[in-house]
Design an enzyme around this catalytic site. Structure first.
Site, PDB file in Angstrom:
ATOM      1  N   SER A 165       0.802  -1.227   0.000  1.00  0.00           N
ATOM      2  CA  SER A 165       0.000   0.000   0.000  1.00  0.00           C
ATOM      3  C   SER A 165       0.825   1.263   0.000  1.00  0.00           C
ATOM      4  CB  SER A 165      -0.929   0.012   1.218  1.00  0.00           C
ATOM      5  OG  SER A 165      -0.155   0.025   2.410  1.00  0.00           O
ATOM      6  N   CYS A 166       2.147   1.143   0.139  1.00  0.00           N
ATOM      7  CA  CYS A 166       2.944   2.349   0.339  1.00  0.00           C
ATOM      8  C   CYS A 166       4.313   2.194  -0.270  1.00  0.00           C
ATOM      9  CB  CYS A 166       3.079   2.652   1.830  1.00  0.00           C
ATOM     10  SG  CYS A 166       4.130   4.065   2.198  1.00  0.00           S
ATOM     11  N   GLY A 167       4.728   3.191  -1.046  1.00  0.00           N
ATOM     12  CA  GLY A 167       6.041   3.141  -1.677  1.00  0.00           C
ATOM     13  C   GLY A 167       7.170   3.599  -0.784  1.00  0.00           C
TER      14      GLY A 167
END
Length: 282
Positions: free
Chosen positions: A115-117
């Site tokens: 969900s998150c880079g």
């Protein structure tokens, strides 16, 4: 349908006061260890990240990730990179140039969630600079009616979403609004990395002549990936963040949010869009 991307699991469906047991197909979310290696003796190896992804097209994912992170910076480097597998969830990309650039990064970025880079960064000091590349502000322009048609075209290609309801999509269109490719993954960033990696590795497409469509929101690191790939136009069915819009303006990228079948919002690069009065006069 059991597959590399989905797993069949039992479920209980409760509806109108009744419970029924059936089978559901859940999207797989599994780790991939990504390492960068020096092809020259003594063949040093450094771990870069553990990516939580949907299995499938892992080599495209790895190469797209390295390109978006600025570790591989030329299409030629992507195509010449050698890939070695150490089991189903551990992949090494060998590139002399990439290995040298990786020395300026933390030894391990730990877990990068689907969900998150940037969730792998331990502190604000590890958040990288924007690494933006300016994108041409030249035409062609995108017509308003054609733009409204893109989400429906992408939806037709979202096979995993249709079966599981649990993935994001990233689609690439030409300026003739033909769907070129659509990739799905449990993570927004992964879907975009798979698309960019595939385009660089296996096609001769010029992404400067393309429109990118995302099924979720647009965050700043997705704009950074687009700038590195020289994609001039980004649209999403969701919203952009304030930082995404700010750096899109800096890079010269058009950002459209809340794209539906009747309306959308233009946040940057409006000069690439033919508004109704312009279409009538052209």
């Amino acid at each position: 349908m059991q597959s590399i991307s989905m797993e069949a699991r039992p479920r209980t469906v409760v509806s109108t006061g009744k419970a029924n047991l059936s089978i559901d197909f859940l999207i797989r979310e599994e780790p991939l260890d990504l390492l960068i290696g020096d092809p020259d003796p003594p063949h040093q190896i450094r771990k870069l990240a553990m990516l939580m992804r949907t299995p499938g097209l892992d080599e495209e994912l790895a190469l797209g990730y390295l390109f978006g992170e600025g570790i591989l910076v030329e299409k030629d480097e992507v195509q010449k990179a050698k890939i070695s597998w150490e089991g189903p969830h551990r992949l090494i990309v060998y590139s002399r140039e990439g290995f040298e650039r990786s020395k300026n990064r933390p030894t391990t970025r730990f877990l990068t969630s689907s969900s998150c880079g940037l969730c792998a960064s331990e502190s604000q000091n590890q958040i990288p600079d924007y690494q933006l590349l300016s994108v041409s502000r030249m035409e062609p322009k995108v017509g308003i009616n054609e733009l409204l048609s893109l989400p429906a075209k992408m939806k037709l290609s979202q096979k995993l979403f249709k079966q599981s309801g649990g993935v994001h999509a990233c689609a690439l269109f030409g300026f003739n609004f033909e769907l070129l490719d659509c990739f799905e993954d449990v993570g927004r960033h992964n879907a975009m990395d798979k698309l960019i990696g595939h385009t660089l590795l296996k096609t001769s497409r010029d992404m400067r002549q393309c429109v990118l469509l995302l099924s979720g929101r647009i965050s700043y690191d997705l704009v950074q990936k687009a700038s590195r790939a020289q994609i001039p136009f980004m649209a999403a069915v969701g919203a952009p963040t304030n930082l995404a819009v700010r750096i899109a303006n800096e890079a010269g990228i058009t950002v459209v949010g809340f794209l539906g079948d009747r309306s959308y919002n233009i946040y940057s690069g409006w000069e690439r869009i033919l508004l109704p009065d312009e279409e009538e006069s052209s």
